[in-house]
Design a protein around this motif. Structure first.
Motif: not given
Ligand code: BES
Ligand code: ZN
Ligand code: ZN
Length: 504
Positions: A25, A30, A34, A40, A88
């Motif tokens: 990021k 930030e 990511a 995830t 990203q």
């Protein structure tokens, strides 16, 4: 190596390692990384472990950075490898391809046999199927080894199974993408094998043999001109360069007919096939002369592209033309001061026998022009000058047509290969004027890549033509995290993409 798509859940896939991605990021406020789609899911299953490992700066998501996580029973996978995808907002198919190659190479070197590619990256900017294809390409290119001459082989370090993770909805699209990626990577690795072979093995005759064997396998027509035919046709450049070697020259022709009803001759791909370049009478220095086994990198790229084209079948006619010989010093070798007559009748005054590539290409380009091909694309490890100008990063692109230039740049972007436009301005032609022949073979030290291209230009008539000088990009002299030392196979994927875009 087995390769297929799987739709199992991340939890249940049994494997040595699962490869997921994470990008860096970069916004001012930030922190952290990511995570890719599957990363995830895994992070949730592992109660935030991936995020935790990135919080303290241990992993920043830079391209190619790796961390290993042991899920200790919470997944069926033995290891999870998180690979950095770079910034990203810059994640593209090339980042995915590189990351996949780096992770796969690392896993192969550390003994993994079964790996799962789970680098799926959801974004509005890049196409899902292209990402799937890039993952497969990266993995197969990263796992490439040339170990047939090592008594210990690859030391048992070889990945045996690659699974590409997909969901049910995308299964078909992923299977197609996987197939395309596999074909392109295998064709690239075919080219790399040709480049990496020792020059005693890969003679012009052997190169022709490998080309015709591949052609049979992929349904291409093939024809090989021997020395007598080469003489009869009047290919004085190829004969001149070859005359110092004990190995006879060959001229390889492969034909793919993807548009059989069309009267258009279609695309010609021409590749420099010097199986070893000593420099001849203008002998090269000893230092790194061994790398000149790669002076047939253009030929390898063209043959690799024909393999991929034969498998993927674009609707266009494509013909490969490969002049091949060895450049050796000997009592029969051609000399500085000689004058050679090329197939189209033009004469060239020889200044330096190390500038041999342009001579054999002059014959091949004349032949292509005479036969009516357009466009004609030649690939050659042609000049040291292009290595000075662009290093090992970009291929020099010389082209007499703007649309074709754009097509090649676009195809290169899709393939993950970089090209940089170079000039063909007529003023450079001054440097190759001869007092005794139609043209002089070399134009001196200044702009040597351009003057080399200006010589080639003399032999393409009115055809649309591009010359790709791959001297810097076809061979790497040291290991990279994503690549073995040796042949790169540059050009194979761009040429295949180009065939598809020209077919449209
Ligand atoms: N094969 C070489 C070019 C080359 C150099 C390829 C480095 C890969 C890495 C070519 O045949 C050559 O020797 N070119 C000379 C021409 C010069 C004598 C006019 C060059 O560019 O130095
Ligand atoms: Zn040379
Ligand atoms: Zn050469």
């Amino acid at each position: 190596m087995e390769i297929r798509v799987t739709t199992q859940t991340v939890q249940e896939i049994k494997c040595d390692a699962l490869i997921v991605g994470a990008a860096r990021k970069t916004g001012p406020s930030e922190k952290g990384v990511a995570l890719s789609t599957t990363a995830t899911v895994i992070d949730t299953l592992l109660e935030g472990l991936l995020h935790e490992r990135s919080q303290d700066g241990e992993f920043q998501g830079n391209l190619g950075e790796l961390i290993t996580i042991h899920p200790t029973g919470r997944l069926a996978a033995k290891r999870v490898i998180v690979v950095g995808l770079g910034r990203q907002e810059k994640v593209d198919t090339q980042a995915i391809r590189r990351a996949s190659a780096i992770a796969t190479r690392h896993l192969q070197n550390t003994g993994a046999k079964q790996v799962v590619l789970a680098l799926r990256w959801e974004s509005t900017q890049i196409d899902d199927a292209r990402v799937a294809q890039a993952q497969v390409e990266g993995a197969l290119l990263g796992a490439y080894q040339f170990s047939i001459y090592q008594s210990t082989g690859n030391n048992g370090k070889s990945i045996s199974q690659v699974l590409l993770l997909a969901d049910d909805e995308h299964k078909n699209a992923y299977e197609q993408a996987m197939r395309k990626g596999q074909i392109l990577a295998e064709a690239t690795n075919f080219a790399r094998n040709l480049i990496n072979e020792p020059p005693s093995v890969l003679s012009p005759t052997e190169l022709a043999h490998r080309a015709t064997t591949m052609a049979k396998q992929y349904g291409l027509e093939s024809e090989v001109f021997d020395e007598a035919k080469i003489k009869k046709l009047g290919m004085g450049g190829l004969l001149g360069v070859a005359q110092g070697s004990a190995q006879p020259p060959r001229f390889i022709v492969l034909r793919y007919r993807g548009a059989p009803q069309s009267s258009d001759k279609g695309l010609a791909l021409v590749g420099k096939g010097i199986t070893f370049d000593t420099g001849g009478i203008s002998l090269k220095p000893a230092d790194r002369m061994d790398e000149m086994k790669g002076d047939m990198g253009g030929a390898a790229a063209v043959l690799g592209a024909m393999q991929a084209i034969g498998a993927l079948k674009p609707r266009i006619n494509v013909t490969a033309l490969v002049p091949t010989c060895e450049n050796m010093p000997s009592g029969t070798a051609y000399r500085p001061g000689d004058i050679l007559r090329i197939l189209n009748g033009k004469t060239i005054e020889i200044v330096n026998t190390d500038a041999e590539g342009r001579l054999i290409l002059a014959d091949a380009l004349s032949y292509a022009t005479q036969e009516g091909f357009s466009p004609i694309i030649d690939l050659a490890t042609l000049t040291g000058g292009i290595v000075v100008a662009l290093g090992h990063t970009m291929t020099g692109l010389f082209c007499n047509d703007e649309l074709l230039t754009d097509d090649i740049l676009t195809a290169g972007r899709a393939a993950g290969e970089k090209f940089w436009p170079m000039p063909l301005d007529d003023e450079y032609g001054e440097q190759i004027k001869s007092d005794i022949a139609d043209i002089k073979q070399t134009g001196g030290r200044l702009a040597s890549s351009v003057t080399a291209a200006k010589i080639l230009e003399q032999f393409v008539g009115t055809a649309k033509w591009a010359h790709l000088d791959i001297a810097g990009t076809s061979y790497v002299d040291s290991k990279k995290p994503y690549q073995e030392k040796g042949g790169t196979g540059v050009g194979v994927r761009t040429l295949t993409e180009l065939a598809f875009s020209l077919a449209r």
